[in-house]
Motif scaffolding. Structure first.
Motif, mmCIF file in Angstrom:
data_model
loop_
_atom_site.group_PDB
_atom_site.id
_atom_site.type_symbol
_atom_site.label_atom_id
_atom_site.label_comp_id
_atom_site.label_asym_id
_atom_site.label_seq_id
_atom_site.Cartn_x
_atom_site.Cartn_y
_atom_site.Cartn_z
ATOM 1 N N GLU A 166 0.826 -1.209 0.000
ATOM 2 C CA GLU A 166 0.000 0.000 0.000
ATOM 3 C C GLU A 166 0.863 1.264 0.000
ATOM 4 O O GLU A 166 0.351 2.369 -0.134
ATOM 5 C CB GLU A 166 -0.935 0.004 1.207
ATOM 6 N N SER A 206 -1.257 -6.575 2.407
ATOM 7 C CA SER A 206 -2.205 -6.893 1.339
ATOM 8 C C SER A 206 -1.546 -7.864 0.371
ATOM 9 O O SER A 206 -0.342 -7.770 0.118
ATOM 10 C CB SER A 206 -2.577 -5.598 0.601
ATOM 11 N N GLN A 208 -2.345 -7.972 -2.714
ATOM 12 C CA GLN A 208 -2.718 -7.449 -4.040
ATOM 13 C C GLN A 208 -1.617 -7.559 -5.098
ATOM 14 O O GLN A 208 -1.864 -8.017 -6.218
ATOM 15 C CB GLN A 208 -3.144 -5.991 -3.918
ATOM 16 N N ARG A 230 -1.577 -4.640 9.826
ATOM 17 C CA ARG A 230 -1.275 -3.204 9.711
ATOM 18 C C ARG A 230 -0.905 -2.651 11.077
ATOM 19 O O ARG A 230 -1.617 -2.869 12.056
ATOM 20 C CB ARG A 230 -2.488 -2.446 9.171
ATOM 21 N N GLU A 232 -0.941 0.444 11.812
ATOM 22 C CA GLU A 232 -1.503 1.786 11.998
ATOM 23 C C GLU A 232 -2.007 1.881 13.440
ATOM 24 O O GLU A 232 -2.556 0.935 13.978
ATOM 25 C CB GLU A 232 -2.642 2.063 11.007
ATOM 26 N N LEU A 240 -8.361 -3.278 13.092
ATOM 27 C CA LEU A 240 -7.606 -4.324 13.769
ATOM 28 C C LEU A 240 -6.172 -4.269 13.256
ATOM 29 O O LEU A 240 -5.933 -3.805 12.139
ATOM 30 C CB LEU A 240 -8.194 -5.703 13.438
ATOM 31 N N GLU A 247 -9.351 -10.414 -1.603
ATOM 32 C CA GLU A 247 -8.882 -9.535 -2.670
ATOM 33 C C GLU A 247 -8.971 -10.198 -4.047
ATOM 34 O O GLU A 247 -8.064 -10.932 -4.441
ATOM 35 C CB GLU A 247 -7.433 -9.114 -2.399
ATOM 36 N N GLU A 387 -16.354 2.421 5.347
ATOM 37 C CA GLU A 387 -15.634 1.734 4.258
ATOM 38 C C GLU A 387 -15.603 0.220 4.469
ATOM 39 O O GLU A 387 -15.046 -0.277 5.430
ATOM 40 C CB GLU A 387 -14.202 2.274 4.162
ATOM 41 N N LEU A 388 -16.202 -0.484 3.517
ATOM 42 C CA LEU A 388 -16.187 -1.947 3.551
ATOM 43 C C LEU A 388 -15.173 -2.486 2.549
ATOM 44 O O LEU A 388 -14.514 -3.498 2.783
ATOM 45 C CB LEU A 388 -17.592 -2.471 3.193
ATOM 46 N N ILE A 389 -15.056 -1.796 1.422
ATOM 47 C CA ILE A 389 -14.202 -2.244 0.324
ATOM 48 C C ILE A 389 -13.386 -1.063 -0.182
ATOM 49 O O ILE A 389 -13.891 0.058 -0.279
ATOM 50 C CB ILE A 389 -15.081 -2.780 -0.835
ATOM 51 N N GLY A 390 -12.118 -1.342 -0.518
ATOM 52 C CA GLY A 390 -11.299 -0.358 -1.215
ATOM 53 C C GLY A 390 -10.705 -1.025 -2.435
ATOM 54 O O GLY A 390 -10.233 -2.155 -2.349
ATOM 55 N N ARG A 394 -6.028 -0.698 -12.057
ATOM 56 C CA ARG A 394 -4.593 -0.545 -11.819
ATOM 57 C C ARG A 394 -3.945 0.192 -12.992
ATOM 58 O O ARG A 394 -4.397 0.070 -14.137
ATOM 59 C CB ARG A 394 -3.920 -1.909 -11.659
ATOM 60 N N GLY A 435 -12.622 -5.897 3.594
ATOM 61 C CA GLY A 435 -12.233 -6.207 4.968
ATOM 62 C C GLY A 435 -13.246 -7.201 5.513
ATOM 63 O O GLY A 435 -14.410 -6.867 5.708
HETATM 64 O O1 4AD Z 1 -8.507 0.097 1.396
HETATM 65 P P1 4AD Z 1 -7.433 -0.906 1.696
HETATM 66 O O2 4AD Z 1 -6.245 -0.442 2.443
HETATM 67 O O3 4AD Z 1 -7.035 -1.531 0.288
HETATM 68 C C1 4AD Z 1 -6.054 -2.447 0.062
HETATM 69 O O4 4AD Z 1 -5.393 -3.001 0.892
HETATM 70 C C2 4AD Z 1 -5.932 -2.842 -1.389
HETATM 71 N N1 4AD Z 1 -4.627 -3.485 -1.575
HETATM 72 C C3 4AD Z 1 -7.070 -3.742 -1.746
HETATM 73 C C4 4AD Z 1 -7.039 -4.171 -3.193
HETATM 74 O O5 4AD Z 1 -7.314 -3.343 -4.038
HETATM 75 N N2 4AD Z 1 -6.721 -5.409 -3.470
HETATM 76 O O6 4AD Z 1 -8.066 -2.116 2.488
HETATM 77 C C5 4AD Z 1 -9.146 -2.840 1.963
HETATM 78 C C6 4AD Z 1 -10.209 -3.045 3.015
HETATM 79 C C7 4AD Z 1 -10.804 -1.753 3.560
HETATM 80 O O7 4AD Z 1 -11.826 -1.277 2.746
HETATM 81 C C8 4AD Z 1 -11.317 -2.203 4.913
HETATM 82 O O8 4AD Z 1 -12.571 -2.839 4.793
HETATM 83 C C9 4AD Z 1 -10.304 -3.254 5.305
HETATM 84 O O9 4AD Z 1 -9.649 -3.697 4.144
HETATM 85 N N3 4AD Z 1 -9.312 -2.725 6.257
HETATM 86 C C10 4AD Z 1 -9.297 -3.007 7.563
HETATM 87 N N4 4AD Z 1 -10.094 -3.775 8.314
HETATM 88 C C11 4AD Z 1 -9.818 -3.869 9.621
HETATM 89 N N5 4AD Z 1 -8.780 -3.261 10.218
HETATM 90 C C12 4AD Z 1 -7.929 -2.484 9.508
HETATM 91 N N6 4AD Z 1 -6.896 -1.905 10.111
HETATM 92 C C13 4AD Z 1 -8.185 -2.327 8.100
HETATM 93 N N7 4AD Z 1 -7.566 -1.655 7.115
HETATM 94 C C14 4AD Z 1 -8.270 -1.916 5.997
#
Ligand code: 4AD
Ligand code: MG
Length: 464
Positions: A166, A206, A208, A230, A232, A240, A247, A387-390, A394, A435
């Motif tokens: 990321e 990820s 990805q 993560r 963070e 979490l 993915e 946010e459920l999906i990101g 590409r 997620g």
């Molecule tokens: O938006 P994110 O960071 O996207 C990616 O990681 C891309 N590589 C995905 C891809 O395109 N293949 O994370 C994707 C999803 C978020 O929308 C959220 O639902 C979940 O992962 N997520 C978390 N869930 C729980 N705890 C965290 N710390 C999360 N960070 C992201």
């Protein structure tokens, strides 16, 4: 294992007038000298089996010592009943495995979710958590089913990695170096060449990048489903440090195709949950989210909203005139949870796909738009969660991708294999990450992410 019936099967087959054996744990009890009622569950279903034990049973004294959470095997006659459930059992034999003492933490009185987090090793014995985790299982199965039906192959991407997928620098380091005696280079820096893998390594944020390599020119359509990590420092009800992510990555797919796939997937999750976990959803709704089932049924049959980031910002700015947000809204900012939830819960009142975000707030790999300002990103926002999906289309152009990575001062040589994709058989491709815990939250109606994963890992907490 003796010949016994799972309680789930008892309610499915209802073998009335037959003598059967069940095993399980006592949920509640009423005892008297003449007879006792015990409510027993074995974890395979939301439904409890009521068992009546007559005082004439040879070990009735032992039965009277049973307490909540004690474990038993009971042989008895299944009979029709007029109670909460259509059948109940008349015991002929009760074998006691273990009698819980007074210190058993899950006595009958209501226990708070916060308290249960402190005894996470026991909380699956409660109605709430057994429901959540049966639902979680069904969502995992439904995930495999959906992508298999769409011709995706399940890909196991590595958990140990040397690259930041990321580019956000939120990785946990993995090392076997001795902290007390760190090897140094001539320049005095830590010498990672002497580390286990001969370089710096981390837990993956990820799968990805690896999934992209398999989708483009390899298998065409793949999905990962595994733990991601993560570091963070977000101590919120939605973050979490270790979470599971799904993915999918699709060759020859635009952002619009990606949004369609995401919509179909979320609807499939809801459909299978209602089909296979109706009792669980009803129970959770009655406890935590009264309108949840009705809402889910509605979501399953209606389209998701699509809005560009630019339009979403305009809406939020207009709304700001009468609605107070903690964070003021301006073009270029990352939407905060309050904004995401407002859009999905109050403005559109449905899952909402926001597209085309400013490139500065999104990852390096996203397809750059002609306006030079935005990238072909999408976030799926849902009521209750945000946010459920990101995901994104590409960037498949080698030069544009390298240029962006240089702008971001990324260590390009680490990504040589990822860049190769843009040289050999490059095609437009897209993917997203869902997620998994957020999906469980959304469908169960639970409001804290710690309550939908067996053993949550969060900052300053790795108990159990
Ligand atoms: O938006 P994110 O960071 O996207 C990616 O990681 C891309 N590589 C995905 C891809 O395109 N293949 O994370 C994707 C999803 C978020 O929308 C959220 O639902 C979940 O992962 N997520 C978390 N869930 C729980 N705890 C965290 N710390 C999360 N960070 C992201
Ligand atoms: Mg995101």
């Amino acid at each position: 294992m003796s010949d016994y019936l799972l309680i789930k099967k008892v309610f499915e087959a209802k073998p009335v007038d037959q003598t059967i054996i069940v095993k399980g744990w006592i949920k509640s009890l009423r005892q008297s000298k003449k007879f006792s009622f015990m409510v027993v569950n074995d974890g395979t279903t939301q439904k409890d089996l009521q068992i009546i034990v007559d005082g004439t049973l040879s070990n009735y004294e032992e039965v009277c010592k049973l307490t909540i959470g004690s474990s038993v095997e009971v042989e008895g006659l299944l009979v029709a009943a007029q109670g909460k459930q259509p059948v109940e059992m008349q015991a002929k034999r009760v074998h006691v495995y273990c009698v819980n003492g007074e210190d058993y933490p899950l006595q009958k009185k209501e226990t708070s979710l916060e308290y249960l987090r402190e005894i996470a090793h026991l909380r699956s014995r409660t109605n709430t958590f057994s429901a959540v985790f049966r639902l979680r299982h069904v969502l995992a199965q439904a995930t495999h089913e959906y992508f298999t039906n769409e011709s995706y192959a399940y890909l196991h991407t590595p958990i140990i990695t040397a690259s930041d997928a990321e580019g956000a620098g939120e990785m946990f380091r993995l090392s076997t170096l001795n902290y007390d005696k760190l090897p140094r280079t001539d320049k005095g820096q830590i010498d990672f060449k002497q580390d286990y893998f001969g370089r710096e390594t981390f837990l993956s944020v990820s799968g990805q990048l690896e999934a992209e390599t398999f989708a483009v020119g390899g298998l065409g359509r793949v999905y990962t489903f595994g733990p991601t990590f993560r570091s963070e420092n977000s101590n919120t009800a939605r973050h979490l440090s270790e979470f599971w992510m799904v993915e999918p990555e699709t060759a020859f797919a635009t952002l619009e195709d990606n949004a369609k796939l995401a919509t179909g997937y979320v609807k499939h999750l809801i459909k299978k949950s209602i089909e296979l976990c109706g009792d669980e959803l009803e129970f959770l709704a009655s406890r935590y989210a009264p309108d949840n089932l009705k809402t889910l049924e509605h979501v399953m049959t209606s389209p998701f909203e699509m809005v560009t980031y630019t339009n979403a910002v305009a809406i939020l700015q207009e709304v700001s005139k009468t609605h107070k947000f903690e964070f003021p809204v301006s073009w270029g900012m990352d939407l905060q949870t309050e904004h995401e939830r407002f859009l999905a819960e109050q403005y559109f009142k449905r899952p909402t796909i926001v597209t085309d975000y400013p490139k500065e707030i999104k990852s390096f790999y996203m397809k750059q738009s002609e306006d030079q300002k935005t990238v072909r990103a999408m976030d799926v926002l849902v009521p209750g969660v945000g946010e459920l999906i990101g995901g994104s289309q590409r960037e498949e152009n080698y030069d544009k991708l390298v240029h962006r990575m240089e702008e971001l001062k990324m260590d390009i040589k680490n990504y040589w294999w990822y860049l190769d994709l843009r040289k050999y058989g490059s095609v437009p491709h897209s993917g997203f990450g869902l997620g998994f815990e957020r999906a469980v939250m959304y469908i169960s109606g639970m409001t804290n992410i710690r309550d939908v994963i067996p053993f949550p890992r969060t900052p300053k907490n790795a108990e159990f």
